[in-house]
Design a protein around this motif. Sequence first.
Motif, PDB file in Angstrom:
ATOM      1  N   GLU A 191     -40.865  19.913  15.657  1.00 55.40           N
ATOM      2  CA  GLU A 191     -41.603  18.965  14.815  1.00 55.40           C
ATOM      3  C   GLU A 191     -41.713  19.417  13.348  1.00 55.40           C
ATOM      4  O   GLU A 191     -41.350  18.657  12.442  1.00 55.40           O
ATOM      5  CB  GLU A 191     -42.989  18.698  15.414  1.00 55.40           C
ATOM      6  N   PRO A 192     -42.187  20.643  13.081  1.00 56.53           N
ATOM      7  CA  PRO A 192     -42.240  21.045  11.666  1.00 56.53           C
ATOM      8  C   PRO A 192     -40.866  21.101  10.998  1.00 56.53           C
ATOM      9  O   PRO A 192     -40.746  20.776   9.818  1.00 56.53           O
ATOM     10  CB  PRO A 192     -42.875  22.442  11.705  1.00 56.53           C
ATOM     11  N   ILE A 193     -39.835  21.468  11.751  1.00 53.75           N
ATOM     12  CA  ILE A 193     -38.490  21.528  11.155  1.00 53.75           C
ATOM     13  C   ILE A 193     -38.018  20.127  10.765  1.00 53.75           C
ATOM     14  O   ILE A 193     -37.466  19.913   9.685  1.00 53.75           O
ATOM     15  CB  ILE A 193     -37.496  22.218  12.120  1.00 53.75           C
ATOM     16  N   VAL A 194     -38.273  19.164  11.657  1.00 55.89           N
ATOM     17  CA  VAL A 194     -37.882  17.778  11.343  1.00 55.89           C
ATOM     18  C   VAL A 194     -38.673  17.262  10.134  1.00 55.89           C
ATOM     19  O   VAL A 194     -38.130  16.570   9.270  1.00 55.89           O
ATOM     20  CB  VAL A 194     -38.084  16.870  12.582  1.00 55.89           C
ATOM     21  N   LYS A 195     -39.932  17.643  10.068  1.00 58.29           N
ATOM     22  CA  LYS A 195     -40.745  17.249   8.906  1.00 58.29           C
ATOM     23  C   LYS A 195     -40.101  17.717   7.607  1.00 58.29           C
ATOM     24  O   LYS A 195     -40.015  16.979   6.637  1.00 58.29           O
ATOM     25  CB  LYS A 195     -42.139  17.888   9.001  1.00 58.29           C
ATOM     26  N   VAL A 196     -39.669  18.978   7.595  1.00 56.38           N
ATOM     27  CA  VAL A 196     -39.010  19.517   6.396  1.00 56.38           C
ATOM     28  C   VAL A 196     -37.733  18.717   6.117  1.00 56.38           C
ATOM     29  O   VAL A 196     -37.457  18.331   4.978  1.00 56.38           O
ATOM     30  CB  VAL A 196     -38.668  21.015   6.569  1.00 56.38           C
ATOM     31  N   GLY A 197     -36.982  18.452   7.181  1.00 58.75           N
ATOM     32  CA  GLY A 197     -35.720  17.726   7.031  1.00 58.75           C
ATOM     33  C   GLY A 197     -35.895  16.347   6.430  1.00 58.75           C
ATOM     34  O   GLY A 197     -35.045  15.865   5.678  1.00 58.75           O
ATOM     35  N   LEU A 198     -37.004  15.700   6.762  1.00 59.91           N
ATOM     36  CA  LEU A 198     -37.222  14.331   6.280  1.00 59.91           C
ATOM     37  C   LEU A 198     -37.859  14.279   4.889  1.00 59.91           C
ATOM     38  O   LEU A 198     -37.901  13.217   4.264  1.00 59.91           O
ATOM     39  CB  LEU A 198     -38.100  13.560   7.269  1.00 59.91           C
ATOM     40  N   ALA A 199     -38.315  15.433   4.412  1.00 58.87           N
ATOM     41  CA  ALA A 199     -39.064  15.432   3.154  1.00 58.87           C
ATOM     42  C   ALA A 199     -38.254  14.901   1.975  1.00 58.87           C
ATOM     43  O   ALA A 199     -38.801  14.287   1.061  1.00 58.87           O
ATOM     44  CB  ALA A 199     -39.561  16.860   2.852  1.00 58.87           C
ATOM     45  N   LEU A 200     -36.948  15.125   1.988  1.00 60.12           N
ATOM     46  CA  LEU A 200     -36.141  14.691   0.835  1.00 60.12           C
ATOM     47  C   LEU A 200     -35.537  13.300   1.022  1.00 60.12           C
ATOM     48  O   LEU A 200     -34.826  12.809   0.149  1.00 60.12           O
ATOM     49  CB  LEU A 200     -35.022  15.701   0.565  1.00 60.12           C
ATOM     50  N   LYS A 201     -35.828  12.682   2.142  1.00 63.84           N
ATOM     51  CA  LYS A 201     -35.226  11.367   2.401  1.00 63.84           C
ATOM     52  C   LYS A 201     -35.573  10.339   1.315  1.00 63.84           C
ATOM     53  O   LYS A 201     -34.693   9.609   0.835  1.00 63.84           O
ATOM     54  CB  LYS A 201     -35.658  10.867   3.775  1.00 63.84           C
ATOM     55  N   PRO A 202     -36.832  10.283   0.899  1.00 64.68           N
ATOM     56  CA  PRO A 202     -37.162   9.300  -0.146  1.00 64.68           C
ATOM     57  C   PRO A 202     -36.379   9.533  -1.439  1.00 64.68           C
ATOM     58  O   PRO A 202     -36.231   8.616  -2.243  1.00 64.68           O
ATOM     59  CB  PRO A 202     -38.664   9.530  -0.389  1.00 64.68           C
TER      60      PRO A 202
END
Lengths: 424, 215
Positions: free
Chosen positions: A257-268
């Motif tokens: 979960e925290p790794i995916v959170k980091v991964g999605l942080a730059l999506k915007p």
Amino acid sequence: MSREPVDELIERQRKEPEAVYKERAEIFEDAVNLKTPARTPVALFTCGHFFSKWFKPSVIYFDYGKIKDASLKLIESFPVDFSVMAPAAEGFIFSVAFADAPEIAPTIRFLTGPMHDIVKDKYTRWPGRELPEHLPFQFIGGEYVEPEEYRQLIEGPIDFVNSVVLPRACENLSKPGSALYVKSIARFAFEGSKFTSSLVDINAALAKNYGLPPFPATFAYAPLDFIGDFLRHPTGVMLDIRRHPDLVKQAAEALVEPIVKVGLALKPLGAKYAFIPLHLNEMLPPKLYNEFYWPALKEVILELYKSDIKSFVFFEGDHMPHVDTILELPKGWGIAYFERPKDFIKVYEKLRGHSCVMGGIPVSLLHSGTPKKIDEYVKKLLKATAPNEGLILAPGVAEITPETPDANLKALINAALKYIGENR
Amino acid sequence: MSVSEEFIKSILELDERKALEIARRRLEAGEDPLKILGDLTIAADKIGEKYEKGEFFIADLVMAGEIMKGISELVRPKLKELGKVREVVGKLVIGTVQGDIHDIGKNIAVTMAEAAGFEVIDLGVDVPPEKFVEAIKQYNPNIVGMSCLITVGLESMKKTVDAIKEAGLRDRVKIIIGGGRVDEYAKEYAGADAWTNSAAEGVRIMLKWIREKAR
């Protein structure tokens, strides 16, 4: 000597960067979409050691301005189609520490020299600091957590990283709440943002001057590598798998979960590919890989894929024994970058039409071969993989040495320009 | 199955508890500790064979190394008590080459080689060529092992072999290079005799050299 295609490209990228930009973006997209590009793209990665061709390591890793100079020099002399230049060490643990702060998490994913100076982490050693001035930085990791502490990690990984791991692994973060701690954390985040801005600036200059498209990257990690690299040391986690199998499994799962959170942080901000460098993969026998490593990594890849982020996975070492597991992912899931599988062509054939495959060029061949040898090698490789759909040529992410003769690197690029279509 | 066979089998199955248990039982039964250590040499060779066949991976070697280290530690006091010394199969000088401070691979190699019966002189990490040369003069090893993880090591390995040649010592030693980035190209470039990506395979190659020399 007659004028070679690589010399023409060197000239053309300077004279008509926009056209070359378009051409490169197209061949890259085609490769990722599993088509046959107009020519096979060549990619080059560096964590900065290659830059010591031009600058002393003790300078280059600490001066973002010099990184820009070196990056421009590199593309000017070696016109590759796709490049990620991050002269910085592995620092994904800091991103996880800030996983709930998406505006910060991705900016501190890489640990630069100045960031090392600020937190004084024990994971890395740097030239002009702990190492002589002429050496590249080195990541050595370490053992900062005891097996008994897995439970605490499982209960709350982000808190665990912040309250237990980083205070042990970083001298200046050893007393959470102290003035030194607060100052270091604030300066660290600030420095990360400065580095990220410099990379944006470098990418813009490379696009403008030499027609090199930037790579819209975000970052993720294999959960078990996270444990091996930052918590227990690789040998520690390899023993834990046998001695505390259930705890290791649960810990890997808790980190998804925290790794995916980091991964999605730059999506915007437009990120399209999550770079995931693997480390333990080749060291594990298939049975352990399939039980302890792959399930959590696969979950990370699939979670990101659901949010339109493809993964760009670097399979370190010889990933051949595990290559079938990649076929469990949906077709077109991302880029599989192989360092040195025993048989690259076999791996390519297996994944053809399913994954974009990158790699194929041994770093040692570039370092110690001759232009003729390299030309022959690439020709043979392109012929064997014809019509080269979904293929990107690249040496392993393992550092290209600064001693690599210019003529050898040019021979690689040249061969990819030369051997297309009927010429293969 | 003899105790010895069962013992070796438990090591190859990476059954830590069972292997240590059998070692303990054998010692308690008054068996010659040298016999137990001899079994470790056989096990180390078999582990190398398994690695070559693709049946063993680094994680297996780490576990096997840990088990063999545990057994050696159990046996050592008994050996001392009896005033016996384990016969050395060969002498190995090993180090991570200049510029590289990584030691995971080298440490696995040291553990495996010691378990196999080599006397190992571990020069540590970031070892300059002249230190390898000095060590050859001082210890007169059969084999020199050079390890590296990062590509800086490719150049250092060549420099080290060159230094050994210049000192006129090249004919006295076999040279093996090991690590995640080495391959046939690296071996040719450095001028070594063998290369390996695994400590176990490396130990097997070294045991082969020793056997060939003995003939």
